[in-house]
Design an enzyme around this catalytic site. Structure first.
Site, PDB file in Angstrom:
ATOM      1  N   LYS A 249     -30.118  54.347 -67.202  1.00 49.84           N
ATOM      2  CA  LYS A 249     -29.743  54.531 -65.805  1.00 49.84           C
ATOM      3  C   LYS A 249     -28.343  53.955 -65.625  1.00 49.84           C
ATOM      4  CE  LYS A 249     -33.482  56.311 -63.932  1.00 49.84           C
ATOM      5  NZ  LYS A 249     -33.457  57.582 -63.184  1.00 49.84           N
TER       6      LYS A 249
ATOM      7  N   ASP B  59     -31.626  67.103 -61.909  1.00 50.29           N
ATOM      8  CA  ASP B  59     -32.969  66.613 -61.590  1.00 50.29           C
ATOM      9  C   ASP B  59     -33.191  66.865 -60.093  1.00 50.29           C
ATOM     10  OD1 ASP B  59     -35.187  65.070 -60.897  1.00 50.29           O
ATOM     11  OD2 ASP B  59     -34.509  63.207 -61.807  1.00 50.29           O
TER      12      ASP B  59
ATOM     13  N   GLY C 272     -40.087  62.062 -65.438  1.00 52.45           N
ATOM     14  CA  GLY C 272     -41.207  61.178 -65.127  1.00 52.45           C
ATOM     15  C   GLY C 272     -40.973  60.489 -63.799  1.00 52.45           C
TER      16      GLY C 272
END
Ligand code: SMG
Ligand code: MG
Length: 363
Positions: free
Chosen positions: A155, A231, A283
């Site tokens: 991240k 995403d 996820g």
């Protein structure tokens, strides 16, 4: 449920998960049986506009009445029945997942078989949160590589990005499959800054810009050598087709919750396959229930990159289901039993349940 370690992203930190499960009981029609769904909405509306208490409210007050009033509710009809309600894809996905699980359990068919899986095990990646310092990050990467994870995702956010990624690349060498996820923390004006990632040999950069900024991602894709993966922006198969046609991305992260369910997730997979764009399974810090469904999805043929489908131990001291374990080859087995192929362990479920509500068919 407490996470084994805090997970910090550019938008916030998760230390526990407040998880909404949906359980349906069906009689007659498409089969007798029960099924489980997991809602992936977080406690706060930071990743997307949804949040778990809102999801519970919309399911109870808006989704349940028309579903309970319908004469029969095949899983394939859930999305259409709920289409009059705008948004709330994670809440819709949880309901559809529960109905699909009940239907498939009754039919003796697994999620994997129903979705069209072509493999029995899938390669596992791991997503690593933003740490307080670089030494902690390097220690976490070392630990996960030691566990056998085949791909590392870091991240990032402005100020905690290029140097961190370079440190990981230098410590672990050119062969480690490495990618980054910004969760929309940058602006298109940061293109030059992000271009410093190009020399670090990344598989992709995930969602650098805000979800609505498709034009920005088109511009950024043209300026960076590193592939752009979307995403948050990809909320349906139609949007995926459009984003790909406009060259906003060359890889897609698929999450069923984000697109309104596993059936739409399969359509996103198909749309990307038709455009020769590889996909991987995202996820949302799921329990074993959501993980079971994600592994089934990740077994479809165009899932050609390792996903964020890690083993139970990456998240939980005690998972809600029998734990998913990482094999010595860095793969996780896709469940084969009817429906999800797993169920909540009654003792664990009891211990973590804070409230429950049962909604019945009127009359
Ligand atoms: O389930 O291992 C997981 C988490 C993977 O990084 C992950 N998810 O943007 O892709 C993403 C994030 C969203 C959840 S952050 C709380
Ligand atoms: Mg992401």
């Amino acid at each position: 449920m407490p996470l084994v370690r805090p997970f910090r992203t550019s938008f916030g930190v998760e230390t526990t998960r407040d998880i909404l499960l949906v359980r349906v009981e069906m009689q007659g029609g498409s089969g007798d049986g029960e099924g489980w769904g997991e809602c992936v909405a977080m406690a706060e509306p930071r990743y997307s506009p949804e949040y778990v208490d809102g999801a519970q409210h919309v399911i109870e007050h808006f989704f349940a009445p028309p579903l309970l009033a319908a004469p029969d509710v095949p899983a394939a009809s859930v999305a259409e029945l709920l289409a009059v309600f705008e948004g709330h894809p994670m809440a819709k996905a949880a309901v559809e997942m529960a109905v699909l699980d009940a239907e498939l359990r009754a039919a003796g068919v697994s999620f994997a078989e129903h979705l069209g899986a072509t493999v029995e095990r899938v390669p596992a990646g791991v997503s690593i949160g933003i740490t307080d310092d670089v030494e902690t990050l390097l220690a976490q990467v070392a630990g996960y590589l030691d566990d056998g994870y085949l791909r590392i995702k870091l991240k990032i956010e402005p100020g905690t990005d290029i140097d961190r990624v370079r440190a990981v690349r230098e410590r672990f060498g050119p062969d480690v499959a490495l990618q980054v996820d910004a969760n929309a923390a940058y602006r298109v004006e940061d293109a030059e800054h992000l271009a410093a990632l190009d020399e670090l040999g990344l598989l992709l950069i995930e969602q650098p810009l805000p979800p609505d900024d498709i034009a920005g991602h088109v511009a950024l894709s043209a300026q960076l050598a590193t592939p752009i993966c979307l995403d948050e922006s990809i909320t349906s198969a139609g949007i995926a087709t459009d984003a790909i046609a406009r060259k906003a991305c060359s890889i897609v992260n698929i999450k069923a919750g984000r697109v309104g369910g596993y059936l739409e997730a399969r359509r996103v997979h198909d749309a990307c396959a038709a455009a020769s764009v590889p996909v991987w399974c995202g996820g949302m810090l799921e329990t074993g229930l959501g993980r079971a469904a994600n592994l089934a999805l990740a077994a479809l043929p165009n899932f050609s990159l390792p996903g964020d489908t890690s083993a139970s131990a990456r998240y939980w001291e005690t998972d809600l289901t029998e734990p998913f374990v990482l094999g010595p080859d860095g793969h996780i087995a896709v469940p084969t039993g009817p429906g999800l192929g797993v169920e909540p362990l009654p003792d664990v479920l009891d211990a973590v349940t804070t409230s429950s509500r049962w909604i019945t068919r009127p009359g």
